[in-house]
Structures are given as C-alpha cells and as structure tokens.
Design an enzyme around this catalytic site. Structure first.
Site, mmCIF file in Angstrom:
data_model
loop_
_atom_site.group_PDB
_atom_site.id
_atom_site.type_symbol
_atom_site.label_atom_id
_atom_site.label_comp_id
_atom_site.label_asym_id
_atom_site.label_seq_id
_atom_site.Cartn_x
_atom_site.Cartn_y
_atom_site.Cartn_z
ATOM 1 N N CYS A 113 0.683 -1.257 -0.080
ATOM 2 C CA CYS A 113 -0.072 -0.070 0.102
ATOM 3 C C CYS A 113 0.967 1.349 0.108
ATOM 4 O O CYS A 113 0.223 2.273 -0.190
ATOM 5 C CB CYS A 113 -1.040 0.005 1.176
ATOM 6 S SG CYS A 113 -1.941 -1.446 1.267
ATOM 7 N N HIS A 254 -2.950 7.082 4.250
ATOM 8 C CA HIS A 254 -3.608 5.843 3.298
ATOM 9 C C HIS A 254 -5.059 5.429 3.868
ATOM 10 O O HIS A 254 -5.295 5.684 5.067
ATOM 11 C CB HIS A 254 -2.555 4.719 3.498
ATOM 12 C CG HIS A 254 -3.172 3.278 2.958
ATOM 13 N ND1 HIS A 254 -3.694 3.145 1.576
ATOM 14 C CD2 HIS A 254 -3.138 2.150 3.579
ATOM 15 C CE1 HIS A 254 -4.000 1.977 1.597
ATOM 16 N NE2 HIS A 254 -3.549 1.386 2.721
ATOM 17 N N ASN A 284 -10.041 0.039 1.167
ATOM 18 C CA ASN A 284 -8.650 -0.194 0.938
ATOM 19 C C ASN A 284 -8.470 -0.332 -0.741
ATOM 20 O O ASN A 284 -8.503 -1.514 -0.904
ATOM 21 C CB ASN A 284 -8.145 -0.990 1.731
ATOM 22 C CG ASN A 284 -6.557 -1.054 1.861
ATOM 23 O OD1 ASN A 284 -6.064 -0.535 0.842
ATOM 24 N ND2 ASN A 284 -5.915 -1.433 2.724
HETATM 25 O O1 UT7 Z 1 -3.426 -1.644 3.662
HETATM 26 C C1 UT7 Z 1 -2.526 -2.162 4.710
HETATM 27 C C2 UT7 Z 1 -2.755 -1.641 5.897
HETATM 28 N N1 UT7 Z 1 -3.911 -2.535 6.187
HETATM 29 C C3 UT7 Z 1 -4.362 -2.386 7.639
HETATM 30 O O2 UT7 Z 1 -3.918 -1.512 8.174
HETATM 31 C C4 UT7 Z 1 -5.542 -3.202 8.053
HETATM 32 C C5 UT7 Z 1 -5.380 -3.194 9.641
HETATM 33 N N2 UT7 Z 1 -6.270 -3.998 10.542
HETATM 34 C C6 UT7 Z 1 -7.610 -3.350 10.671
HETATM 35 O O3 UT7 Z 1 -8.091 -2.467 9.544
HETATM 36 C C7 UT7 Z 1 -8.626 -4.218 11.461
HETATM 37 O O4 UT7 Z 1 -7.634 -5.090 12.219
HETATM 38 C C8 UT7 Z 1 -9.724 -5.057 10.863
HETATM 39 C C9 UT7 Z 1 -10.732 -4.246 10.163
HETATM 40 C C10 UT7 Z 1 -8.989 -6.063 9.743
HETATM 41 C C11 UT7 Z 1 -10.264 -6.110 12.070
HETATM 42 O O5 UT7 Z 1 -10.646 -5.252 12.891
HETATM 43 P P1 UT7 Z 1 -10.462 -5.780 14.475
HETATM 44 O O6 UT7 Z 1 -10.931 -4.730 15.476
HETATM 45 O O7 UT7 Z 1 -8.973 -5.928 14.670
HETATM 46 O O8 UT7 Z 1 -11.109 -6.957 14.573
HETATM 47 P P2 UT7 Z 1 -10.382 -8.539 14.946
HETATM 48 O O9 UT7 Z 1 -9.603 -8.992 13.591
HETATM 49 O O10 UT7 Z 1 -9.702 -8.471 16.424
HETATM 50 O O11 UT7 Z 1 -11.676 -9.475 14.953
HETATM 51 C C12 UT7 Z 1 -12.816 -9.187 15.988
HETATM 52 C C13 UT7 Z 1 -13.674 -10.142 15.960
HETATM 53 C C14 UT7 Z 1 -13.297 -11.697 15.819
HETATM 54 O O12 UT7 Z 1 -14.390 -12.385 16.287
HETATM 55 P P3 UT7 Z 1 -14.173 -12.973 17.914
HETATM 56 O O13 UT7 Z 1 -12.911 -13.887 17.519
HETATM 57 O O14 UT7 Z 1 -13.690 -11.854 18.646
HETATM 58 O O15 UT7 Z 1 -15.317 -13.848 17.936
HETATM 59 C C15 UT7 Z 1 -13.641 -11.784 14.335
HETATM 60 O O16 UT7 Z 1 -13.923 -13.449 13.967
HETATM 61 O O17 UT7 Z 1 -14.482 -9.925 14.596
HETATM 62 C C16 UT7 Z 1 -14.647 -11.175 13.879
HETATM 63 N N3 UT7 Z 1 -14.792 -10.670 12.253
HETATM 64 C C17 UT7 Z 1 -15.877 -10.125 11.840
HETATM 65 N N4 UT7 Z 1 -17.336 -10.307 12.299
HETATM 66 C C18 UT7 Z 1 -18.210 -9.924 11.367
HETATM 67 C C19 UT7 Z 1 -13.862 -10.440 11.623
HETATM 68 N N5 UT7 Z 1 -14.186 -9.991 10.456
HETATM 69 C C20 UT7 Z 1 -15.518 -9.872 10.494
HETATM 70 C C21 UT7 Z 1 -16.575 -9.542 9.667
HETATM 71 N N6 UT7 Z 1 -17.804 -9.466 10.046
HETATM 72 N N7 UT7 Z 1 -16.120 -9.276 8.266
#
Ligand code: UT7
Length: 327
Positions: A113, A254, A284
């Site tokens: 990115c 970004h 993104n």
């Molecule tokens: O371009 C390069 C740069 N990219 C980035 O910087 C991306 C960086 N990361 C992020 O933006 C975030 O970490 C995400 C948006 C990808 C995820 O957000 P998060 O608050 O870190 O959530 P998480 O990965 O810790 O997941 C929390 C929960 C999980 O459930 P449990 O284990 O707590 O029960 C996931 O299974 O959310 C669940 N989950 C979803 N639920 C509904 C993950 N994806 C989804 C979804 N819909 N699409």
C-alpha cells in the site's frame, strides 16, 4: 534547487459498487460490524475484462490533460501496484503503449500500500538529479482479483481503483515535493502476503485448492504497526521540514480503516477537519488510495495552490512512507 511540482492529477474507479449489505449475502458479516470496525460503507469492483493498466491509463489520461503536457514530453512512467496485469511485462510498459508515451522509460514498483509514495519518491529523485523533467506517477490496484470472498476478515476491506499525478521540474519557486521518507522492515510475511504464483510457490492445483492466490492478513497485528509507524513517519516528515503540525493544511493518509486514520491523527494532534477521508466510499485500494484521495481533495477545492499537504501510507513488506508537498 530543483523541486518536483505537481501539474496534473487524476483518478479512476470502476463503476460497479459493492455495498456492505450486498457483502452480507456473500459472507457472514453485517453493515454494523464493517462500519464500526472500518468506516467502510462500499467499495468499487472492476467488471470482467477491466485490468489494472486500464484503471492506471484512465487516471493518467486525466492527469496528463490537466498538466497540459504533450504525451511525448513524459520521460518516465512509474506504476506502484501489487496487482499488475501480469508478472511481466510491467504494467507501466502496458500503460505506455495504451497512452502513446513513446519517449518514456517505464517500470513498476512493488511496495504494498506504500507503492504510490515509494513511486513518488523515486520520481522526485530522478527529477532532483536532473535526469528527467516530466514524470508520470501512478498508483493503481485491482484488489478484488486477489481477494478471497470466503474470508470475511479480509474481503470486506478491499476495493479497486487508481490515481495518477504528473510531476515537472521546477526551479523558479518552492512549489513541489519538499520531502519523501521511505522505510522497510522485512520479516512480516505472516502479517500480510499473497504467497502463490511466485517462485516460492508456482501455481498448482494444490496452491489453488489451498486458496494461496489470495491476500492473507492478520488484521489486528497490522493495525498496531499501522498506527505507530504512520505516526512516526509523519513526525519524521514534519521535523525534516522544520514545520509544526499546525502548518500542515491537509493530511491525506492511506485509506485502510477510519480507526487507524483517527488514531494516527489524534497522536499527531491533527483535527479531523484537516484530514482527508474517503475510505467509506472505496475501502482500501492499496496503491490507488493516496492518489485517488489527492485527486478528490484537489477537485473539491481542499488542495489549494501553495497549500502544504502531508501524505503517508503503510503496507506489505512491511513498508511505510511519507511525503510533504507544497501544492
Ligand atoms: O493496507 C495495509 C494496511 N491494512 C491495515 O492497516 C488493516 C489493519 N487492520 C484492520 O483494519 C483491522 O484489524 C480489521 C478491520 C481487519 C479487523 O478489526 P479488529 O477490530 O482488529 O477485529 P479482529 O480482527 O480482532 O476481529 C474481532 C472479531 C473476531 O471475532 P471473535 O474472535 O472476537 O469472536 C472476528 O472473527 O470480529 C470477527 N470478524 C468479523 N465479524 C463480522 C472479523 N471479520 C468480521 C466481519 N464481520 N467481516
């Protein structure tokens, strides 16, 4: 002193919109989860047959028109992308042919990115060295082609699009790129990668069955790096130019996640009024993200001649980078 002045900007996104409600029919997710965790409401998805070089060429056409340059004036084309049309020839060479930029050298830059800011930095160095006068810099990605629509943790995040700027050598005043800073830290493949299709894992029935030709990401780990490194590289740029945060007229980060954008802006003491955000419309778009935002900021009157803009990005590698531009 030679400055690389921006004389043209343009962007292009595919027409087709995929909104959060439509994604709920594909994976187990909700508009509420996607909006609250990412700020994304919809993203653009390229129709069959549209390829990265098409997006890049359309964006570049607009930037070239605005620049007033003749296509034959362009001496270098750089395309930041992780979704080239094919492994080779480069997407930059394909864009060259599509736009008839016959006098240009052309190559791609792979920096996740950060691809657009890396390309901008390379372009600026060529202009400052006196080697080239007019350079076309593009950031374009078609992430829907490498997104796994069975993986809800990634497929809600990505979209397609690209943007371009035209730079020209300027010795008359200080309008142009004031600084670029690039950083890399290998060893984070486990956080963000696409493994299949390279020399490590050539395409095979097994690699396809194991879904190795799609993006794999550990989102929450990347999130922590993103906020810290984006803050650090923005501060580096501000300090290098002897500026204070209040001297920045517009911060264009970004567009990966509104929570990353807000957390970084808070750490940098930028009020959100000075931060450009369009992640809700496109998600993104990797290397497309910054130049699409610059084009929209310019077209909506938020980037004025002489205004100081700070851009920064982080991506696979890890790579992260920033630039300060007097517009
Ligand atoms: O371009 C390069 C740069 N990219 C980035 O910087 C991306 C960086 N990361 C992020 O933006 C975030 O970490 C995400 C948006 C990808 C995820 O957000 P998060 O608050 O870190 O959530 P998480 O990965 O810790 O997941 C929390 C929960 C999980 O459930 P449990 O284990 O707590 O029960 C996931 O299974 O959310 C669940 N989950 C979803 N639920 C509904 C993950 N994806 C989804 C979804 N819909 N699409």
């Amino acid at each position: 002193m030679i400055y690389s002045k921006v004389i043209g900007v343009g962007s292009f996104v595919p027409e087709k919109v995929l909104n959060n409600d439509e994604l709920c029919n594909i994976v187990d997710t909700s508009d509420e989860w996607i909006t609250s965790r990412t700020g994304i409401k919809e993203r653009r998805i390229a129709e069959d047959g549209l390829v990265t070089s098409d997006i890049a060429a359309e964006a570049a056409k607009k930037a070239l028109k605005l620049s007033g340059l003749n296509p034959l004036d362009i001496e270098l084309i750089l395309v930041g992308t992780i979704t080239p049309d094919m492994i080779f020839p480069s997407t930059a060479c394909i864009v060259q042919e599509k736009l008839g930029l016959k006098n240009a050298a052309a190559f791609d830059i792979s920096a996740g990115c950060s691809g657009f800011i890396y390309s901008l930095s390379v372009a600026d160095s060529f202009i400052k060295s006196g080697k080239y006068k007019n350079v076309l810099v593009i950031g374009a990605d078609l992430l829907s082609r490498i997104t796994d629509y069975t993986d809800r943790s990634t497929c809600v995040l990505f979209g397609d699009g690209g943007g371009a700027i035209v730079l020209t050598a300027n010795t008359e005043n200080t309008r142009g790129i004031l600084s670029t800073h690039m950083h890399s830290e290998g060893g984070h493949d486990d956080i963000l990668m696409l493994k299949g299709g390279g020399s490590l894992m050539p395409a095979s029935i097994e690699s396809v069955n194991n879904r190795e030709h799609y993006i794999k990401m550990k989102g929450s780990e990347l999130f922590r790096y993103a906020v810290n490194y984006l803050k650090a590289v923005a501060e580096e740029a501000i300090k290098f130019n002897n500026l204070k945060p209040e001297d920045i007229d517009l911060f264009v980060p970004h567009q990966a996640n509104i929570r990353i954008i807000e957390a970084t802006a808070k750490k940098l003491n930028f009020p959100m009024e000075k931060v450009f955000v369009n992640v809700e419309k496109y998600g993104n778009t990797s290397s497309g993200s910054i130049p699409i935002a610059l084009d929209e900021a310019y077209m909506s009157g938020r980037l004025k001649e002489g205004g100081i803009v700070l851009i920064d990005a982080i991506g696979a590698g890890l790579t992260w980078a920033s630039s300060v531009i007097r517009w």
